[in-house]
Scaffold this active site. Structure first.
Site, PDB file in Angstrom:
ATOM      1  N   GLU A   1     -31.018  53.949 -17.737  1.00  0.00           N
ATOM      2  CA  GLU A   1     -31.113  54.623 -18.151  1.00  0.00           C
ATOM      3  C   GLU A   1     -30.255  55.522 -19.209  1.00  0.00           C
ATOM      4  O   GLU A   1     -30.286  56.486 -19.545  1.00  0.00           O
ATOM      5  CB  GLU A   1     -31.155  55.990 -16.659  1.00  0.00           C
ATOM      6  CG  GLU A   1     -32.659  55.068 -15.804  1.00  0.00           C
ATOM      7  CD  GLU A   1     -32.291  56.854 -14.693  1.00  0.00           C
ATOM      8  OE1 GLU A   1     -31.521  57.189 -14.177  1.00  0.00           O
ATOM      9  OE2 GLU A   1     -33.309  57.195 -14.179  1.00  0.00           O
TER      10      GLU A   1
ATOM     11  N   ASP B   1     -28.342  34.329 -12.025  1.00  0.00           N
ATOM     12  CA  ASP B   1     -28.885  35.460 -12.013  1.00  0.00           C
ATOM     13  C   ASP B   1     -28.677  35.484 -13.839  1.00  0.00           C
ATOM     14  O   ASP B   1     -28.458  34.781 -14.227  1.00  0.00           O
ATOM     15  CB  ASP B   1     -28.552  36.615 -11.269  1.00  0.00           C
ATOM     16  CG  ASP B   1     -29.070  37.621 -11.766  1.00  0.00           C
ATOM     17  OD1 ASP B   1     -29.992  37.689 -11.565  1.00  0.00           O
ATOM     18  OD2 ASP B   1     -27.733  38.669 -12.037  1.00  0.00           O
TER      19      ASP B   1
END
Length: 1208
Positions: free
Chosen positions: A611, A504
């Site tokens: 965020e 990943d």
């Protein structure tokens, strides 16, 4: 059968009376809400640290929250919105995140036969027949006192080898086949079974102890109108439970009420999925209004299932209409209550029905490559055993036929009993039966040809290897203070044979800690923050300085524009950072500042690191989020506190790829802020408003992606009163739908998120982990192909590929980025042509042009749907690097499976998130990284570590050592036992094929257990053919495992030939020396026992590379132990061969024969090693000689070129 619904009685008292009664309860009184850590005197802000954030997407209409506190700046337009809203004080929410799982629940009706009925605060009725519901006790242990022995034996006999040895032990009880005494015949199997049983029993005892501690914990349960402590194991479905801050949920329960007036509760699921971020849960306003002791109703929920991200239910209170419940309404067992004084819920799933227990399956079971390859050699040994037994049986039959007329008087074969006047017969069953008995007796006599001790030795060795891997400080994560974890002990040696690594990107190659780097505002690029200062923009609240925890490097020009700028550009810039501060699900948490006791640190907690980075950036640019409640947000804008009312919220989900918030501003306007991926946002941007700005922003986005930044697009839209009311009515209708609720809510979001004005874009850097480029380069030098499978966009993934040295400028890139099946087919055909063309042009491997395949998830969908995997495999296998972008979790597993099915190469998958679990479980070896995305990958993995760079020592050092040691140990065990069996076989040929033996039965039994077992275990754990520094300096040495140089059929044949030779030396040298003497067979047997033990231990000693005191003690101590055992056995009068060893040791010939056996037996092995190392050295042997030369010469001694490079 559906249980009869109860008559729902009206409440016994009014809500006002109930509230007064509730205040009078001395025991059941709920604690007051937690005070605000920022504004301690303001009741309207007492819950500022909570957020609308949830693990699921929530569509929230929140204007009515403000009925409890007047806004700081009233607005007529805002007031008109409020009066038009629902009369119910609260907010209705419905989850749409995890859409793959919840969409199913929202689109189907919950039938009675598929439902569970829970009567609130009425556990006896809920659990009454025909309902069969478990209590809340958990049982993770496998055994009980009564079931341990039978179940454990049943599990152990699933191993074919144990069944084989059980059959041999049973055959030994047949009188005609009594080769060993019953005790000696059963002892080896009993030892192996006993050791395994003790290990399993200890592990299960620990599980029992853990279960007991868990089940005896206490929780507050509503009993007779009062909350009283009750043990977890005594709780039942239907019980009303109260949990206070920092307590753990004892079961899966539907949230009824909380200390927050709006029904918000925050939970931490670290015990469930490893995620430390807070998640939001909501109580329905219908249940909030009624005191818990007066609450009655019926919950109709789905039956227990494993889906921790989905929940489908309705609640019917006092005959009112059913209210829908979703994921945001349930708190799962194992979660902890945070930032909430108390929460009350009703148990719906208990004990074994809870989702955490249903998901408690552990890591997948895998077999190592050596375990599989051992079957080939085991079969060969079994065939050899059959051939030996058949040879003895055939020769015995011939011998019996030749001496048939003498069998009546030959003592061993006497047919007739002449001990009395009447001649009788012994147990003689004929020549054919005698041949069969001989064959079966031979199987028992030669049973150690397949070493029973090998299997237990392998388990011990793997445990020892795992210990040293865990204790390796080179794989210790200093940042997280975490050591390497070995979660699967049976595949240690596979680490030395890896050919493909599937990785990943985010959180694995990168840190998954985002840093705001640049912004595009109204078509202007602000990315010159290298010269800017790290700004935390402290704000004052009630005289207390609040400083954001994470500093952000700012662009001075952008800061000046925000502070002093005028015009459209400045307005768009302020709107952009206001959107970053408000359009999120971040929870501001105030902590003590260790550097300044008088100040406070403002930490932003959220589920997404993106965020968090954006909110910290907004704070650095003067828009500091200081408070969030369910109904409003407080933002400090350059020192001025402003309140923004949250009128609606659409959280991010994987379908929309964006989130939005409806904000009531202090200037009496209502704005809709939206942020999301560029692929999603440009479809809702009104490009006719400012086409030049849109074009410039797209250019900036491309440049940001090209340098590896993660990008987001931000837009805004002013809403009129009519538009807001239309959205509100559509939302309320969708949120109360019992069928297709998820789709309806997504449709509501799509209708409001349109005709947006583009504000700009942001660029966030996900930094590479330390040592990633160097690690990938080492792996490539070791002959390991590294493929990256990521969900990021193509430009970002390519940029990261260059920065981590996965891609190089010399590589020819083959890009497959198709939007249709036909274009995908054509791209694959073109790629195959290019690969074949470049192959034909490159005749030499050194001059071959390196290739990189870059493919996206859409193309993979077309490929897998049209069965073109073979073409994809042909292209991918011809490339040096494969980079897959925008891939889904199952596509990651599909890529791994593509290689596993079509090659024999070993695969390894490494990732850190839940989306990597399928890939990790599909690969031969799965590694989880303890990162920012929780521990789902770790819990599904075989091994776990903290950094990607640890893959280098794990594979190149420990993997090489483990494979080399285990391969040698298996071959040595085969050789060691075969040598002993062949000695027995030669003796049978000189005893009329009667399967008698000169070696005592106890020595035969102890040979594999005590005489020779310990040295091979010690060597397999401690020996090192090369040092760590050499293995890391020359990664090519890892190729020895990939080429199976330490365990293959050629080596097996060689060691079997060596065992035959050594058995000949052990048997025939003493036999020829004593053949004309009067020595007894017991004395000769002791000589053979000592000879073979000394010989095989010296054979092992010649192969040891690095000696330690433990190795010396094991090898020479085993020889001494053998002498002691032989002396003890011959000192027991009841055993055959009494005093034999004392007689034979007193002669000089005995010691001369021992020396002759050792010298003659070791000649082939010594000669083979000498020839191999001097005339045909392998890379390992060359490197070993280099180590020796470096020990005796200066470090600048010229290096020797390894032959691997030429062979690769």
């Amino acid at each position: 059968m559906r249980p009869e619904r109860p008559p729902l009685h009206p409440p016994a008292q009014s809500s006002h009376e109930a509230a007064e009664a509730d205040m009078d309860l001395p025991v059941g009184r709920l604690p007051d809400p937690l005070p605000s850590p920022i504004i301690k005197h303001s009741p309207s802000m007492s819950i500022h640290s909570r957020s609308l954030r949830s693990s699921s997407v929530h569509f929230a209409a929140a204007a009515d929250f403000r009925s409890r506190s007047e806004p700081e700046s009233a607005s007529p337009s805002i007031e008109s919105f409020r009066t038009a809203r629902s009369r119910t004080p609260g907010v209705s929410r419905s989850s749409t995140r995890r859409s793959a799982s919840e969409r199913l629940g929202s689109q189907r009706d919950l039938r009675d036969e598929d439902a569970r009925f829970v009567y609130i605060n009425d556990a006896p009725r809920t659990n009454a027949p025909p309902a069969v519901l478990p209590d809340n006790s958990v049982h993770t242990a496998k055994y009980s006192i009564a079931t341990f022995l039978p179940r454990n034996l049943y599990e152990q006999f699933h191993r074919v080898a144990n069944v084989y040895f059980l059959i041999l032990a049973a055959l030994n009880f047949v009188p005609q086949l009594l080769v060993f005494s019953p005790v000696a015949g059963i002892l080896p199997l009993a030892f192996v079974l006993g050791v395994t049983a003790v290990k399993d029993g200890y592990e299960d005892w620990r599980r029992h102890r853990s279960d007991k501690n868990e089940n005896n914990r206490t929780a507050s349960v509503l009993v007779d109108g009062v909350f009283r402590p009750k043990r977890w194991k005594e709780m039942q479905v239907g019980d009303v439970v109260r949990v206070v801050a920092n307590e753990t949920m004892p079961c899966d329960m539907v949230l009824l009420s909380t200390s927050d007036p709006t029904g918000v509760a925050y939970v931490q699921t670290i015990n469930l999925d490893g995620e430390s971020n807070l998640k939001t849960r909501y109580a329905k306003q219908e249940t909030m209004l009624t005191p818990p002791e007066a609450l009655a109703g019926l919950i109709k929920c789905e039956k227990p299932n494993r889906n921790i991200y989905g929940f489908l239910a309705t609640v019917d209170l006092d005959g009112r209409r059913a209210v829908s419940l979703g994921t945001s309404s349930i708190m799962l067992r194992g979660c902890e209550l945070k930032n909430t004084a108390w929460a009350i819920g009703v148990a719906v799933y208990t004990g074994s029905d809870t989702k955490v227990m249903l998901n408690n399956s552990g890591a997948p079971s895998k077999r190592s490559r050596l375990d599989t390859q051992m079957n080939r050699e085991t079969i060969a040994l079994a065939v050899t055993l059959v051939l030996l037994c058949s040879t003895v049986a055939l020769l015995a039959g011939i011998w019996l036929g030749d001496h048939n007329d003498k069998l009546g008087v030959i003592p061993f074969f006497r047919k007739y009993d002449y001990s009395s006047l009447e001649v009788g017969k012994y147990n003689w069953f004929g020549t054919g039966a005698q041949v069969l008995f001989t064959f079966m007796s031979g199987v028992i006599q030669f049973q150690v040809m397949i070493p029973i001790a090998l299997f237990i030795s392998m388990e011990i060795v793997r445990a020892g290897q795992a210990y040293f891997m865990v204790q390796d400080d080179h794989m210790f994560d200093d940042k997280n203070k975490a050591r390497f974890q070995c979660r699967a002990l049976n595949i240690n040696e596979d680490l030395g044979q890896i050919k493909f690594v599937f990785s990943d990107k985010t959180g694995t190659l990168t840190e998954n800690k985002m840093e705001f780097r640049c912004a595009s505002v109204h078509g202007r690029d602000f990315s010159e923050n290298d010269g800017g200062e790290e700004d935390r923009n402290a704000v004052l609240v009630d005289g207390v300085s609040l400083r954001p925890k994470t500093p952000v490097r700012t662009d001075p020009k952008l800061t000046a524009l925000l502070k002093d700028g005028t015009g459209a550009m400045a307005g768009r810039a302020r709107d952009l950072f206001l959107a970053l501060a408000t359009c999120n699900t971040i929870v501001p948490i105030v902590e003590e500042d260790p550097a300044d006791p008088a100040a406070k640190v403002l930490e932003y907690q959220g589920e997404s690191p993106d965020e968090q980075a954006l909110v910290y950036a907004a704070a650095a640019y003067g828009h500091t989020l200081v408070e969030r409640t369910s109904g409003h947000i407080i933002v400090d804008v350059f020192g001025t506190r402003q309140r923004f009312d949250v009128l609606g919220l659409h959280e991010f989900d994987s379908d929309r790829k964006r989130m939005s918030v409806i904000i009531g501003c202090p200037d009496k306007t209502v704005k809709l802020f939206v942020k999301g991926a560029d692929s999603s946002m440009f479809g809702i941007i009104d490009k006719t408003l400012n086409p030049d700005v849109v074009q410039a922003t797209e250019k900036h986005l491309h440049s940001y992606s090209s340098v590896g930044l993660r990008t987001l697009v931000i837009g805004v839209r002013d809403l009129s009163q009519a538009e807001f009311q239309e959205w509100q009515m559509a939302y309320e209708k969708a949120s109360t739908a019992l069928l297709g609720r998820g789709n309806q809510l997504r449709s509501v979001a799509a209708n409001i998120e349109r005709n947006m004005r583009l504000l700009g874009a942001s660029g966030i850097e996900d930094k590479l982990q330390e040592g990633v480029p160097e690690a990938i380069e080492k792996l490539r030098q070791a002959g390991i192909k590294v493929w990256v499978l990521t969900g990021d966009k193509q430009e970002t993934a390519i940029s990261i590929g260059y920065s981590c040295k996965l891609l190089t400028r010399e590589m020819t890139q083959i890009v497959i980025n198709s939007n249709s099946r036909e274009s995908c087919r054509k791209s694959l055909d073109d790629a195959i042509s290019m690969v074949n063309k470049l192959r034909s042009l490159s005749t030499d491997s050194q001059s071959r042009v390196p290739l990189a395949l870059i493919i996206d998830g859409n193309s993979l969908v077309y490929i897998f749907d049209t069965d073109r995997e073979e073409k994809l495999f042909e292209v991918a296998i011809g490339c040096d690097v494969v980079l897959c972008c925008r891939v889904a979790p199952l596509q990651k597993a599909g890529i791994v499976d593509l290689i596993k099915k079509r090659t024999s190469d070993m695969t390894l998958a490494i990732g850190d998130g839940a989306n990597d679990v399928s890939m990790i479980q599909m690969a031969d070896v799965g590694i989880g990284i303890s990162g920012q995305e929780g521990r789902q990958a770790v819990m599904a993995s075989d091994f776990a570590m903290g950094q990607f760079r640890f893959l280098v020592p794990l594979l190149l050092v420990h993997g090489h050592w483990n494979y080399q040691r285990m391969g040698y140990m298996i071959l040595y065990n085969f050789y060691r036992n075969a040598t002993f069996v062949f000695v027995l076989f030669w003796y049978v040929l000189y005893t009329g094929y009667t399967l008698t033996t000169a070696i005592t039965e106890w020595s035969s039994v102890l040979y594999s257990v005590i005489y020779t077992a310990v040295p091979t275990i010690v060597v397999a754990i401690l020996d090192k053919d090369l040092s760590r520094s050499t293995l890391l300096k020359y990664p090519q040495l890892y190729g020895a495992g990939q080429r199976e140089e330490n365990y293959n059929l050629r080596l097996f044949i060689f060691i079997m030939m060596d065992s035959v030779w050594q058995s000949v030396a052990v048997f025939f040298i003493p036999y020829l020396a004593y053949r004309n003497s009067a020595i007894d067979s017991a004395s000769l047997g002791d000589l053979w026992t000592l000879s073979v033990v000394i010989l095989v231990n010296i054979h092992l000693a010649m192969d040891v590379i690095r000696w330690t005191w433990i190795t010396h003690a094991a090898i020479w101590g085993s020889i001494v132990a053998t002498w002691i055992c032989v002396i003890v056995i011959d000192s027991i009068p009841s055993l055959p061969g009494f005093w034999a060893i004392y007689k034979v040791m007193g002669t000089g010939l005995f010691w001369a024969l021992l020396l002759a056996v050792i010298v003659v037996g070791m000649i082939p092995h010594f000669a083979a090693k000498a020839i191999s190392e001097h005339f045909m050295p392998s890379d390992i042997q060359i490197a070993r000689e280099m180590e020796k030369s470096q020990d005796s010469h200066d470090v600048s001694h010229p290096e020797v070129q390894l032959s691997t490079i030429a062979r690769a």
